[in-house]
Write a protein that holds these residues in place. Structure first.
Motif, mmCIF file in Angstrom:
data_model
loop_
_atom_site.group_PDB
_atom_site.id
_atom_site.type_symbol
_atom_site.label_atom_id
_atom_site.label_comp_id
_atom_site.label_asym_id
_atom_site.label_seq_id
_atom_site.Cartn_x
_atom_site.Cartn_y
_atom_site.Cartn_z
ATOM 1 N N GLN A 62 0.828 -1.209 0.000
ATOM 2 C CA GLN A 62 0.000 0.000 0.000
ATOM 3 C C GLN A 62 0.864 1.261 0.000
ATOM 4 O O GLN A 62 0.575 2.227 -0.714
ATOM 5 C CB GLN A 62 -0.931 -0.019 1.206
ATOM 6 C CG GLN A 62 -2.031 -1.066 1.099
ATOM 7 C CD GLN A 62 -2.843 -1.228 2.371
ATOM 8 O OE1 GLN A 62 -2.334 -1.008 3.476
ATOM 9 N NE2 GLN A 62 -4.094 -1.636 2.243
ATOM 10 N N ARG A 95 2.428 1.642 -3.522
ATOM 11 C CA ARG A 95 1.501 2.129 -4.547
ATOM 12 C C ARG A 95 1.241 3.625 -4.392
ATOM 13 O O ARG A 95 1.244 4.371 -5.378
ATOM 14 C CB ARG A 95 0.196 1.357 -4.484
ATOM 15 C CG ARG A 95 -0.792 1.805 -5.574
ATOM 16 C CD ARG A 95 -1.796 0.753 -5.906
ATOM 17 N NE ARG A 95 -2.401 1.027 -7.219
ATOM 18 C CZ ARG A 95 -3.161 0.191 -7.886
ATOM 19 N NH1 ARG A 95 -3.401 -0.999 -7.398
ATOM 20 N NH2 ARG A 95 -3.669 0.503 -9.059
ATOM 21 N N LEU A 101 -3.366 -9.435 -1.176
ATOM 22 C CA LEU A 101 -3.090 -8.242 -1.972
ATOM 23 C C LEU A 101 -4.182 -7.997 -3.003
ATOM 24 O O LEU A 101 -4.651 -6.867 -3.159
ATOM 25 C CB LEU A 101 -1.734 -8.379 -2.662
ATOM 26 C CG LEU A 101 -0.508 -8.356 -1.745
ATOM 27 C CD1 LEU A 101 0.743 -8.742 -2.516
ATOM 28 C CD2 LEU A 101 -0.336 -6.982 -1.110
ATOM 29 N N MET A 136 -6.101 -4.494 -2.666
ATOM 30 C CA MET A 136 -5.541 -3.439 -3.510
ATOM 31 C C MET A 136 -6.422 -3.240 -4.739
ATOM 32 O O MET A 136 -7.094 -4.165 -5.205
ATOM 33 C CB MET A 136 -4.129 -3.810 -3.951
ATOM 34 C CG MET A 136 -3.174 -4.133 -2.811
ATOM 35 S SD MET A 136 -2.449 -2.674 -2.055
ATOM 36 C CE MET A 136 -1.289 -2.209 -3.335
ATOM 37 N N PHE A 159 -2.268 -3.254 -10.349
ATOM 38 C CA PHE A 159 -0.968 -3.340 -9.705
ATOM 39 C C PHE A 159 -0.285 -4.619 -10.179
ATOM 40 O O PHE A 159 -0.932 -5.637 -10.428
ATOM 41 C CB PHE A 159 -1.140 -3.356 -8.190
ATOM 42 C CG PHE A 159 -0.034 -2.686 -7.428
ATOM 43 C CD1 PHE A 159 0.486 -1.462 -7.843
ATOM 44 C CD2 PHE A 159 0.495 -3.264 -6.282
ATOM 45 C CE1 PHE A 159 1.494 -0.843 -7.132
ATOM 46 C CE2 PHE A 159 1.505 -2.650 -5.565
ATOM 47 C CZ PHE A 159 2.014 -1.429 -5.996
#
Length: 238
Positions: A150, A153, A170, A174, A178
């Motif tokens: 996190q 990003r 993830l 997320m 990504f």
């Protein structure tokens, strides 16, 4: 982005690496990882020699320093025309943002495509015990990796390097888009060596991996192309 199977060229010399690549009829279809051992032995010249074969290159140097130093280093790496580079996620948001800025400046200077910036979370050689007792991290591994992802990003990284065991967390937590690069890949018939958190290519793909890295099960195999094909088949058929 494509979903490549990357071969880790963990060789002590450029000659060994190039001899290995000569086993492949179409090296231009390969994505290879050049890590610290080979890059420190040969310097930037190994990038040019591998690029001349047509390979895409993941330059895995895991930069970890103060933001300005990392920015300037990434500027230089972008000039080499590699496709992927890494920083340590533990370096923090300022360092990761500086890395991204350096890549952008270098790519613009060279007129090249900006490399994909990946932040390394926890190495696949790190166990839960080491995380807790040596790194003094009280979070469970999945939560620690998620926290690092996190942060990466938000700081501008394009993806992270993580083990297959954190992929589900993830992908659930997320936003889409990504990039998840997964090392520690082993088929059941191959040993785990010094890796702690491992999985098969199929498991990684089914759990949302964007790309995988395979080293010794291919590079140390007496039948290189056959070993590569086994891993590619498991990866692509998942």
């Amino acid at each position: 982005m494509a979903k490549p199977l990357m071969i880790a060229l963990d060789f002590p010399t450029g000659k060994r690496a190039l001899d290995f690549l000569s086993a492949f009829d179409q090296p231009e279809k390969l994505t290879v990882k050049i890590g610290m051992e080979l890059f420190y032995a040969e310097g930037p010249s190994i990038i040019e020699r591998v690029k001349a074969l047509g390979c895409d290159i993941f330059l895995d140097l895991k930069l970890f320093d103060i933001p300005n130093t990392v920015k300037q280093a990434m500027h230089r790496l972008a000039l080499l025309g590699v496709n992927y580079v890494t920083v340590h996620g533990l370096g923090g948001s300022e360092m990761i943002a500086a890395a991204k800025a350096g890549l952008k400046e270098g790519a613009e200077e060279a007129g090249l495509k900006e490399p994909v910036l990946l932040a390394v979370t926890e190495l696949t050689s790190i166990s839960d015990q080491v995380l807790k007792e040596e790194q003094n991290v009280q979070l469970p591994m999945k939560d620690m990796v998620l926290s690092l992802a996190q942060t990466a990003r938000k700081a501008g990284a394009d993806g992270v390097v993580c083990s297959s065991q954190e992929l589900q967390t993830l992908n659930e937590s997320m936003a889409d888009g990504f990039f998840y690069l997964v090392p520690g890949i082993r088929l059941p018939e191959d040993g785990v060596q010094d890796q702690k958190r491992v999985a098969s290519p199929a498991f990684a793909r089914k759990n949302g991996a964007s790309a995988i890295v395979v080293g010794r099960p291919i590079t140390k195999n007496a039948y290189v192309k056959e070993a590569y094909n086994r891993y590619e088949e498991d990866w692509l058929d998942a």
